[in-house]
Design a protein around this motif. Structure first.
Motif, PDB file in Angstrom:
ATOM      1  N   SER A  79      -5.619   8.908   7.095  1.00  0.00           N
ATOM      2  CA  SER A  79      -4.718   7.977   7.363  1.00  0.00           C
ATOM      3  C   SER A  79      -3.866   8.614   8.607  1.00  0.00           C
ATOM      4  CB  SER A  79      -3.761   7.746   6.348  1.00  0.00           C
ATOM      5  OG  SER A  79      -3.331   8.946   5.621  1.00  0.00           O
TER       6      SER A  79
ATOM      7  N   LYS B 121      -2.763   3.299   6.971  1.00  0.00           N
ATOM      8  CA  LYS B 121      -3.890   2.794   6.043  1.00  0.00           C
ATOM      9  C   LYS B 121      -4.687   3.798   5.824  1.00  0.00           C
ATOM     10  CE  LYS B 121      -3.802  -1.851   8.886  1.00  0.00           C
ATOM     11  NZ  LYS B 121      -4.606  -2.596   9.445  1.00  0.00           N
TER      12      LYS B 121
ATOM     13  N   PRO C 124       0.036   5.093   2.002  1.00  0.00           N
ATOM     14  CA  PRO C 124      -0.758   4.024   3.021  1.00  0.00           C
ATOM     15  C   PRO C 124      -1.233   2.916   2.310  1.00  0.00           C
ATOM     16  CG  PRO C 124      -2.110   5.741   2.794  1.00  0.00           C
ATOM     17  CD  PRO C 124      -1.076   6.288   2.283  1.00  0.00           C
ATOM     18  N   ALA C 125      -1.219   1.770   2.920  1.00  0.00           N
ATOM     19  CA  ALA C 125      -1.677   0.342   2.598  1.00  0.00           C
ATOM     20  C   ALA C 125      -3.371   0.816   2.243  1.00  0.00           C
ATOM     21  CB  ALA C 125      -1.714  -0.692   3.586  1.00  0.00           C
TER      22      ALA C 125
ATOM     23  N   VAL D 103      -7.271  -0.222   2.412  1.00  0.00           N
ATOM     24  CA  VAL D 103      -8.122  -1.528   2.943  1.00  0.00           C
ATOM     25  C   VAL D 103      -9.317  -1.043   2.635  1.00  0.00           C
ATOM     26  CG1 VAL D 103      -6.471  -1.766   4.821  1.00  0.00           C
ATOM     27  CG2 VAL D 103      -8.376   0.065   5.072  1.00  0.00           C
TER      28      VAL D 103
END
Length: 505
Positions: free
Chosen positions: A157, A168, A203-204, A206
Motif C-alpha cells: 500500500s 489501497k 487501506p481499502a 481490493v
C-alpha cells in the motif's frame, strides 16, 4: 510484462514476453536494520528506490517503438507495518515480518479469550510477527507516534500510494495482517478494537487483479515507462509462489525453503485449524492458502556449514563449503547414526508459534562426527517441515505431490531427502522465480489474457521429479515420532533457556 517480488533484503524483477517466457532478471538490495533486540526494519525510501530501479532496468530492455509494456504486477513479503501522518509522511521505518518486539504482547493475547476468537475470525495465528500484535505493541511503546498517525500502511500500500496517490491493498496482503475477517473480506471489528484503530486508518481492500493507471510524474520519471501502464496489485509472496509453481489445487502442496521456509496448499474456501498451527490467507477472492511459515530454513543450514565444515578440507578440495557439505551429507546414512537436531535457532512460527523455542542436538554420543551433525541439521530442517506438512494434510487431506522451490533446490541431496522425509513425490520446477511468475499470471487474468489462474500450468517450464526411496522412508518413519516427542518434552524449558540467554547478554 514485468513481475516484481519485493522481499526482505532485495527486490527482484523478471521481464516476461506475452507468453510468460522469462527474458531477463534484475535485482536491487537494501539494508535490514537490526539496531535493537528483535528489531527488523527497512528504510521505506530505500525500498522504493530499489523497486523503481528494477522496473526501470527491465523497461530499458523494451523497444517501446515496436513493443508494449502490458502490465507491472507485484508479489510482496507480508506482515509489514509502518505509520504515516496526515500528510502521508512516515513516522517510522517499515517494521517487517521478521520483527519480534511484540513478543510479550502476543503471549498475553494468545492466552486470553480474545486470542482464539481473533484467530477464528482472521485466520492469522497470534504471534509477534503479525501486524495486529505489532500495532498493539506500538500503542504501548510509541504512543506519541501513534497519536500522530493518520494511516497504518504495509509495503504494497506504501508503494501504490507513491506511484498513484491511492490508499489501497489487495485482499491477499490484508488477510495476512491478523486484522481482516476472512468470512466478510472486511477489516475485523474486534481487531480494530484491540488496536484502537478506525477503519479509515487502514487501506481499502481490493481484488488482487485490480489495476491502477496514471503514474505520478515522479514515479513515471524514475521508472521510465508509459504513464498509463497498468499496475496490478497481485498477492503476498507465499500465495504467488504457490501460483507460480502451479500448486493451486488441494492435491499439491508447495514448499519453499529459502532463508526461512513455508508449507502451503490452496483451497476454494477458508479452512481454520482448531489447534491454531496454521494460517488461512487469501490468494484472491476465490482461492485460500492454508499453511505454515517456518522461521528456520536455509539460514540454519548456513550456520551449520559455517561452524561444522572443515575449512582446511574446503581448501584442499578446491571447492566451496556448501558443495563439500552436500557431498559429506550424501555419504552419511539416513538418520545420521541416531542423531536428531531441532532447528529452532530463531524461535519458531509453525507449528509451535513459540518465539522462545531454541535449537538442540539430541542423541549425541562419542561416536558421532561433524559429518553426522551436518546430516542431522539438514534432516532436522526437513523433519520440522514434515510436522507442518502433516498438519496441512490433517486439514485438507494428504496431497499427491509436493512442488518445492527455494535456494535448497540447488542441492540434489536435499531434494531427495525431502521426498524421503515426507514420503511424497517432490517436483522441482526449473524456473526459480515463482513469485514473479505468479504475479504476472494475475496480471494476465486482470488483462483478460487468461480466464482462470490454473492456466499457469501451461506457462511453467520443465520440472525435475524425485520419488521417495523406500529404505530411507522406513528410517524416517521411525525417527519422526521421536523428533516430535523430544520437541514436546523440551517445550516447557524453552522459556527458561530463552530467559537465561537474555540475562547472559
Amino acid at each position: 510484462m514485468i513481475g516484481v517480488d519485493v522481499g526482505t533484503t532485495a527486490t527482484k524483477a523478471v521481464l516476461y514476453d506475452e507468453h510468460a517466457n522469462a527474458l531477463r532478471r534484475f535485482s536491487a538490495g537494501y539494508a535490514l536494520y537490526r539496531d535493537a533486540r528483535g528489531m527488523a526494519e527497512q528504510d521505506p525510501f530505500a525500498l522504493l528506490a530499489a523497486v523503481e530501479q528494477v522496473i526501470h532496468d527491465a523497461a530499458a530492455e523494451i523497444d517501446f517503438a515496436h513493443e508494449q509494456l502490458l502490465a507491472v504486477a507485484f508479489s510482496s513479503a507480508n506482515q509489514s507495518v509502518m505509520m504515516f501522518d496526515c500528510h502521508f509522511k512516515p513516522l517510522t521505518r517499515i517494521i517487517t515480518w521478521a520483527d519480534t518486539r511484540a513478543e510479550e504482547v502476543a503471549k498475553r493475547l494468545k492466552h486470553s479469550p480474545a486470542g482464539s476468537q481473533i484467530y477464528a475470525q482472521t485466520g492469522t495465528p497470534i504471534h509477534p510477527m503479525s501486524p495486529l500484535t505489532k500495532i498493539m505493541w506500538l500503542n504501548q511503546t510509541q504512543s506519541d507516534k501513534v497519536a500522530q498517525a493518520a494511516y497504518f500502511v504495509g509495503i504494497k500500500s506504501f508503494l501504490f500510494h507513491q506511484f498513484f496517490g491511492v490508499f489501497k491493498t489487495d485482499i491477499s496482503m490484508a488477510s495476512c495482517t491478523g486484522m481482516m475477517n476472512i468470512q466478510t473480506g472486511n477489516w475485523d471489528d474486534q481487531a480494530l478494537s484491540l488496536t484502537n484503530l478506525r477503519v479509515e486508518q487502514l487501506p481499502a481492500i481490493v481484488s488482487g487483479t485490480t489495476q491502477e493507471r496514471g503514474l505520478t510524474p515522479e514515479a513515471q520519471a524514475q521508472m521510465g515507462i508509459p504513464v498509463d501502464t497498468p499496475f496490478v496489485y497481485g498477492a503476498f509472496d507465499g500465495a504467488l509462489s504457490n501460483l507460480g509453481v502451479g500448486a493451486i489445487k488441494q492435491d499439491t502442496v508447495a514448499i519453499t525453503i529459502g532463508t526461512s521456509a513455508g508449507v502451503r496448499v490452496v483451497t476454494d474456501h477458508p479452512v481454520i485449524d482448531l489447534q491454531q498451527r496454521l494460517f488461512c490467507y487469501a490468494l484472491d477472492n476465490d482461492h485460500w492458502v492454508i499453511g505454515g511459515p517456518i522461521n528456520n530454513g536455509g539460514f540454519v543450514y548456513q550456520w551449520a556449514v559455517h561452524h561444522l565444515v572443515d575449512a582446511n578440507a574446503v581448501q584442499h578440495e578446491g571447492t566451496d563449503p556448501y558443495t563439500l557439505a552436500n557431498h559429506v551429507i550424501a555419504g552419511v546414512p539416513a538418520g545420521a547414526h541416531g542423531l536428531l537436531f531441532h532447528p529452532f535457532l530463531g524461535g519458531e512460527r509453525a507449528p509451535l508459534w513459540n518465539a522462545d523455542a531454541r535449537g538442540s542436538f539430541f542423541g549425541l554420543s562419542p561416536l558421532h562426527t561433524r559429518d553426522d551433525m551436518l546430516r542431522a541439521v539438514m534432516e532436522g530442517i526437513s523433519m520440522n517441515i514434515a510436522t507442518v506438512f502433516e498438519a496441512v494434510s490433517d486439514l485438507v487431506g494428504k496431497p499427491n505431490r509436493v512442488t518445492a522451490t527455494g535456494g535448497f533446490a540447488r542441492s540434489v541431496v536435499w531434494r531427495q531427502m525431502l521426498a524421503d522425509v515426507l514420503d511424497c513425490p517432490v517436483n522441482i520446477p526449473k524456473s526459480f522465480e515463482s513469485g514473479c511468475l505468479g504475479a504476472v499470471t494475475m496480471a494476465m487474468k486482470s488483462l483478460g489474457m487468461i480466464d482462470h489462474l490454473d492456466a499457469v500450468n501451461y506457462l511453467m517450464g520443465g520440472i525435475d521429479a524425485y520419488q521417495p526411496e523406500p529404505g530411507a522412508v522406513a528410517v524416517y518413519h521411525r525417527y519422526l515420532p521421536v523428533f516430535k516427542q523430544v520437541e514436546k518434552l523440551l517445550t516447557p524449558a524453552y522459556l527458561a533457556i530463552a530467559h537465561l540467554q537474555k540475562q547472559s547478554e
